[in-house]
Design a protein around this motif. Structure first.
Motif, PDB file in Angstrom:
ATOM      1  N   GLY B  85       0.754  -1.370   0.090  1.00  0.00           N
ATOM      2  CA  GLY B  85      -0.076  -0.365  -0.440  1.00  0.00           C
ATOM      3  C   GLY B  85       1.260   0.935   0.265  1.00  0.00           C
ATOM      4  O   GLY B  85       0.869   2.327  -0.687  1.00  0.00           O
ATOM      5  N   THR B  86       2.656   0.684   0.925  1.00  0.00           N
ATOM      6  CA  THR B  86       2.739   2.537   0.563  1.00  0.00           C
ATOM      7  C   THR B  86       3.429   2.721  -0.750  1.00  0.00           C
ATOM      8  O   THR B  86       3.959   3.892  -0.640  1.00  0.00           O
ATOM      9  N   MET B  87       3.536   1.663  -1.019  1.00  0.00           N
ATOM     10  CA  MET B  87       4.520   1.832  -2.622  1.00  0.00           C
ATOM     11  C   MET B  87       3.482   2.421  -3.384  1.00  0.00           C
ATOM     12  O   MET B  87       3.917   3.181  -4.224  1.00  0.00           O
ATOM     13  N   THR B  88       2.261   1.892  -3.497  1.00  0.00           N
ATOM     14  CA  THR B  88       1.075   2.339  -4.283  1.00  0.00           C
ATOM     15  C   THR B  88       0.627   3.702  -3.766  1.00  0.00           C
ATOM     16  O   THR B  88       0.926   4.384  -5.267  1.00  0.00           O
ATOM     17  N   PHE B 145      -8.706  -6.607   0.936  1.00  0.00           N
ATOM     18  CA  PHE B 145      -8.990  -5.545   0.845  1.00  0.00           C
ATOM     19  C   PHE B 145      -9.321  -4.682   1.908  1.00  0.00           C
ATOM     20  O   PHE B 145      -9.100  -3.709   2.781  1.00  0.00           O
ATOM     21  N   CYS B 146      -7.068  -4.758   2.741  1.00  0.00           N
ATOM     22  CA  CYS B 146      -6.559  -3.897   3.918  1.00  0.00           C
ATOM     23  C   CYS B 146      -6.163  -3.011   2.805  1.00  0.00           C
ATOM     24  O   CYS B 146      -6.105  -1.890   3.295  1.00  0.00           O
ATOM     25  N   LEU B 147      -5.256  -3.546   1.913  1.00  0.00           N
ATOM     26  CA  LEU B 147      -4.695  -2.709   1.216  1.00  0.00           C
ATOM     27  C   LEU B 147      -5.140  -0.923   0.796  1.00  0.00           C
ATOM     28  O   LEU B 147      -4.451  -0.522   0.938  1.00  0.00           O
ATOM     29  N   SER B 148      -6.199  -1.075   0.430  1.00  0.00           N
ATOM     30  CA  SER B 148      -7.064   0.172  -0.317  1.00  0.00           C
ATOM     31  C   SER B 148      -6.490   1.100   0.777  1.00  0.00           C
ATOM     32  O   SER B 148      -6.788   2.348   0.696  1.00  0.00           O
ATOM     33  N   PHE B 149      -7.364   0.356   1.798  1.00  0.00           N
ATOM     34  CA  PHE B 149      -7.192   1.232   3.119  1.00  0.00           C
ATOM     35  C   PHE B 149      -6.255   2.165   3.711  1.00  0.00           C
ATOM     36  O   PHE B 149      -5.423   3.445   4.253  1.00  0.00           O
ATOM     37  N   VAL B 150      -4.746   0.890   3.733  1.00  0.00           N
ATOM     38  CA  VAL B 150      -2.994   1.696   3.693  1.00  0.00           C
ATOM     39  C   VAL B 150      -3.030   2.774   2.757  1.00  0.00           C
ATOM     40  O   VAL B 150      -2.721   3.719   2.878  1.00  0.00           O
ATOM     41  N   VAL B 151      -3.313   2.830   1.170  1.00  0.00           N
ATOM     42  CA  VAL B 151      -3.509   3.721   0.156  1.00  0.00           C
ATOM     43  C   VAL B 151      -3.635   4.426   0.874  1.00  0.00           C
ATOM     44  O   VAL B 151      -2.834   6.084   1.072  1.00  0.00           O
ATOM     45  N   VAL B 152      -4.733   4.691   1.186  1.00  0.00           N
ATOM     46  CA  VAL B 152      -6.110   5.979   1.300  1.00  0.00           C
ATOM     47  C   VAL B 152      -4.966   6.470   2.595  1.00  0.00           C
ATOM     48  O   VAL B 152      -4.680   8.354   2.191  1.00  0.00           O
ATOM     49  N   ALA B 153      -5.002   6.032   3.314  1.00  0.00           N
ATOM     50  CA  ALA B 153      -3.598   6.976   5.249  1.00  0.00           C
ATOM     51  C   ALA B 153      -2.556   7.499   4.365  1.00  0.00           C
ATOM     52  O   ALA B 153      -2.470   8.480   4.339  1.00  0.00           O
ATOM     53  N   VAL B 154      -2.098   6.258   3.299  1.00  0.00           N
ATOM     54  CA  VAL B 154      -0.570   7.367   3.299  1.00  0.00           C
ATOM     55  C   VAL B 154      -0.571   8.451   2.201  1.00  0.00           C
ATOM     56  O   VAL B 154      -0.368   9.004   2.712  1.00  0.00           O
ATOM     57  N   LYS B 155      -1.399   7.659   0.892  1.00  0.00           N
ATOM     58  CA  LYS B 155      -1.793   9.129   0.774  1.00  0.00           C
ATOM     59  C   LYS B 155      -2.010  10.636   0.798  1.00  0.00           C
ATOM     60  O   LYS B 155      -1.314  11.203   0.648  1.00  0.00           O
ATOM     61  N   GLY B 195      -2.135   3.777   8.263  1.00  0.00           N
ATOM     62  CA  GLY B 195      -2.452   2.320   7.875  1.00  0.00           C
ATOM     63  C   GLY B 195      -2.380   0.643   8.217  1.00  0.00           C
ATOM     64  O   GLY B 195      -3.025   0.385   8.009  1.00  0.00           O
ATOM     65  N   ALA B 196      -1.350   1.230   9.057  1.00  0.00           N
ATOM     66  CA  ALA B 196      -1.269   0.159   9.778  1.00  0.00           C
ATOM     67  C   ALA B 196      -1.718  -0.736  10.638  1.00  0.00           C
ATOM     68  O   ALA B 196      -2.293  -1.886  10.501  1.00  0.00           O
ATOM     69  N   LEU B 197      -1.986   0.460  11.527  1.00  0.00           N
ATOM     70  CA  LEU B 197      -3.061  -0.023  13.054  1.00  0.00           C
ATOM     71  C   LEU B 197      -4.091  -0.143  11.794  1.00  0.00           C
ATOM     72  O   LEU B 197      -4.392  -1.512  12.920  1.00  0.00           O
ATOM     73  N   LEU B 198      -5.002   0.567  11.213  1.00  0.00           N
ATOM     74  CA  LEU B 198      -5.374   0.231  10.793  1.00  0.00           C
ATOM     75  C   LEU B 198      -5.782  -1.286   9.842  1.00  0.00           C
ATOM     76  O   LEU B 198      -7.179  -2.099   9.934  1.00  0.00           O
ATOM     77  N   SER B 199      -4.674  -1.667   8.827  1.00  0.00           N
ATOM     78  CA  SER B 199      -5.109  -2.482   8.505  1.00  0.00           C
ATOM     79  C   SER B 199      -4.737  -4.054   9.824  1.00  0.00           C
ATOM     80  O   SER B 199      -5.237  -4.996   9.609  1.00  0.00           O
ATOM     81  N   PHE B 200      -4.525  -3.788  10.813  1.00  0.00           N
ATOM     82  CA  PHE B 200      -4.153  -4.812  12.018  1.00  0.00           C
ATOM     83  C   PHE B 200      -5.672  -5.643  12.427  1.00  0.00           C
ATOM     84  O   PHE B 200      -6.709  -5.769  12.749  1.00  0.00           O
ATOM     85  N   ALA B 201      -5.988  -3.881  13.035  1.00  0.00           N
ATOM     86  CA  ALA B 201      -7.929  -4.013  13.114  1.00  0.00           C
ATOM     87  C   ALA B 201      -8.811  -4.512  12.468  1.00  0.00           C
ATOM     88  O   ALA B 201      -9.238  -5.521  12.772  1.00  0.00           O
ATOM     89  N   LEU B 202      -8.397  -4.662  10.626  1.00  0.00           N
ATOM     90  CA  LEU B 202      -8.878  -4.946  10.197  1.00  0.00           C
ATOM     91  C   LEU B 202      -9.314  -6.559   9.947  1.00  0.00           C
ATOM     92  O   LEU B 202     -10.407  -6.799   9.912  1.00  0.00           O
ATOM     93  N   SER B 203      -7.761  -6.635   9.525  1.00  0.00           N
ATOM     94  CA  SER B 203      -7.959  -8.101   9.887  1.00  0.00           C
ATOM     95  C   SER B 203      -7.471  -8.537  10.827  1.00  0.00           C
ATOM     96  O   SER B 203      -8.631  -9.603  11.033  1.00  0.00           O
ATOM     97  N   PHE B 204      -7.487  -8.518  12.258  1.00  0.00           N
ATOM     98  CA  PHE B 204      -7.999  -9.010  13.531  1.00  0.00           C
ATOM     99  C   PHE B 204      -9.382  -9.168  13.351  1.00  0.00           C
ATOM    100  O   PHE B 204      -9.978 -10.352  14.035  1.00  0.00           O
TER     101      PHE B 204
END
Lengths: 318, 265
Positions: B85-88, B145-155, B195-204
């Motif tokens: 997500g960060t790269m994107t 499904f976590c990828l997009s949330f990371v992209v939005v946060a980092v972007k 983004g990472a925190l959100l991913s963790f919460a969403l995945s868990f």
């Protein structure tokens, strides 16, 4: 290599002053490499989404027009009537999904707006703490929180007892949203659960857009003799419109596909379309019907979202 | 008339506080019932105070295994989604290139798609490819499904960064690598962390997509779902409460760290 590509043969043509000076080959190469950088950065992420998000969707589309069974295998037979049969059999669940999630979205907006407004304009130094408290429920798992509502709304709970004592449940039963003296296993319980679970999705975008509103605009409106209510109606609310649109979409879309609340807090009468898709997929093993139902749900949501976004007049969502 | 005037002035705040109470009450119920000792299997009515569940958090067969699995999945999914997500996000925020609008759309779509639809279609694909459901299929789904949330946060973070800071670093003879490691990355860090925190919460926390791609593997949400049919053990409340407390403490610690750093500067 770079030297070889430079033109050497023949008489040098007069340089055309209008044309840009030809870039030295090394620079050209660097420019080409620079142009490749975004694609290289994108490669992994986009490939992941193409393979595990787009391809399954395309595959799902073909599954929805297949016939067959798990033993003999499925074949594409352009059996479009699966769509019609699926819709015909499960339209009540579709309607329920849209109605429950629609009501929950409106409730979220009504309940969430005052809190978002409070955080943005009135919380002062408590702002960060309140924001943490809004996000905090996220950290107790979705399912556990929904089960907590099962406890709160259980038949023998103090709340339900109280509602019975003041005869509020008689009113709601007359309206058809509860049954008898129970709250559990009624539409009210499902809508309550949906509203609760998706409320943070409404509050956060609302807060983000309210936070950007310049507080001096309120003073200006007041100076021009607007009552606080007029100020809100003519200044604050229109300025928070992007948040309203984002919040309602972020609430409505996941709520309409959710089935956890309907399964845990409702009865078979409150089944939403998500439950049907899941049971067709995991228990009945009728993949074409599950695929067709997913596509109908997607199409309906997309249509609603498009009409809504056009009506609301904000198209900068991405 | 004073109280009425006060109420009129602060009506919004009163409603806001009520909403906050509404948001917190279920968590308090979870906390309270983690100290309950129910008579039957169903932990719905208060019977008596007991710390049994807290003393034996793993006393339920299979629960802690599912918890370990979910934590492992969440860590892997967070790493995967955050890197991709960060790269994107950097590509989208920093470069103009052909296909940018399409890529933005591709990132947006998974967030605007009901989970059932994504879960069912990915499950269908795995099924027809005859890929064995299990840890790896869940992981693939979670990263997706976590990828997009990371992209939005980092972007969002990268777009708001001042590009002149990086130019300044280059003017001061920092190599591109040094500039990236010493300037760009620290500036983007809050977005990446979010983004990472959100991913963790969403995945868990994910149940719906996981249920389509898990086969016989049982994650923690799936354990809770299964137990809900037969009566949830008290230990589930213990885990819920512990997660809540740990997360709030972490966020508070992050806040304190951030504010003390700001003071030093």
């Amino acid at each position: 290599m770079s030297a070889a590509t430079a033109p050497v043969a023949g008489p040098a043509p007069l340089p055309d002053p209008a044309a840009p000076a030809p870039l030295p080959a090394a620079l050209k190469k660097a420019a080409r490499r620079r142009r490749a950088v975004p694609y290289l950065l994108l490669l992994a992420g986009v490939a992941w989404l193409l393979v595990f998000f787009v391809a399954p969707m395309v595959y799902q589309a073909s599954t929805s027009v297949q016939t067959g069974s798990l033993d003999e295998g499925f074949k594409v037979t352009w059996h479009f009537s699966t769509y019609w049969d699926a819709f015909d059999a499960y339209w009540p669940q579709f309607v329920k999904s849209l109605v429950y999630s629609g009501i929950a979205t409106v409730l979220c907006l009504g309940i969430g707006y005052p809190l978002a407004y409070t955080i943005a304009f009135r919380a002062g130094r408590w702002r960060n703490l309140v924001l943490i408290l809004v996000i905090a429920p996220f950290f107790t798992s979705f399912l556990i929180r929904t089960l907590a509502w099962e406890t709160i709304l259980a038949d023998e709970s103090p709340l339900v007892h109280f509602l019975n004592t003041i005869h509020l449940l008689d009113v709601t039963s007359a309206l058809g949203i509860t049954e008898g003296d129970r709250v559990m296993a009624t539409p009210l319980a499902v809508v309550c659960g949906l509203t609760y679970n998706f409320l943070p999705f409404m509050i956060l975008p609302l807060y983000t857009s309210l936070e950007r509103v310049d507080g001096r605009l309120h003073e200006a409106a007041g100076d021009l003799y607007a009552t606080p209510f007029t100020t809100f109606r003519k200044v604050t609310f229109p300025l928070s419109m992007p948040g309203v649109v984002a919040g309602t979409l972020l609430t409505f879309i996941p709520a309409s596909g959710d089935y956890i609340n309907a399964e845990l807090l409702g009865s078979t009468n409150q089944k939403m379309i998500g439950s049907v898709i899941q049971s067709q997929f995991l228990r009945v093993l009728d993949y074409p019907t599950a695929a067709a139902l997913s596509f109908i749900l997607m199409a309906v949501i997309l249509a609603i979202v498009m009409v809504y976004v056009r009506r609301a007049g904000t198209e900068e969502l991405v | 008339m004073r109280p009425i005037r006060w109420l009129r002035k602060n009506l919004v705040v009163v409603f806001g506080v009520l909403t906050l109470v509404y948001l917190i009450v279920p968590n308090l119920v979870v906390l309270l019932f983690s100290f309950n000792k129910p008579n039957g299997r169903y932990n719905y009515t208060w019977t008596r105070f007991s710390t049994d569940a807290w003393q034996h958090p793993c006393g339920v067969a299979g629960m802690c295994d599912s918890l370990t699995l979910s934590l492992k999945l969440a860590v892997y999914a967070t790493i995967g989604a955050t890197v991709l997500g960060t790269m994107t996000a950097f590509a989208l925020a920093r470069y103009r290139f052909r296909g940018r609008a399409t890529t933005n759309m591709l990132i947006f779509l998974p967030m605007a798609m009901p989970e059932v639809v994504m879960g069912a279609s990915l499950g269908t694909l795995f099924l027809n490819m005859r890929i064995q459901f299990g840890f790896w299929t869940i992981l693939i789904a979670h990263i997706m499904f976590c990828l997009s949330f990371v992209v939005v946060a980092v972007k969002a973070r990268v777009m708001s960064m001042d590009p002149r800071l990086e130019q300044a670093a280059q003017d001061l003879y920092a190599s591109p690598t040094q500039t990236f490691l010493r300037v760009t990355l620290p500036l983007a860090a809050p977005g990446i962390a979010a983004g990472a925190l959100l991913s963790f919460a969403l995945s868990f926390d994910d149940y719906i997509i996981t249920s389509f791609n898990a086969g016989n593997t049982v994650t923690f949400p799936m354990f809770v779902w299964g137990s809900a049919q037969r009566g949830t053990p008290v230990q589930v409340n213990v885990i819920g409460t512990a997660m809540f407390v740990i997360a709030v403490l972490l966020v508070l610690a992050g806040q304190l760290l951030g504010s003390s750093r700001r003071k030093v500067r």
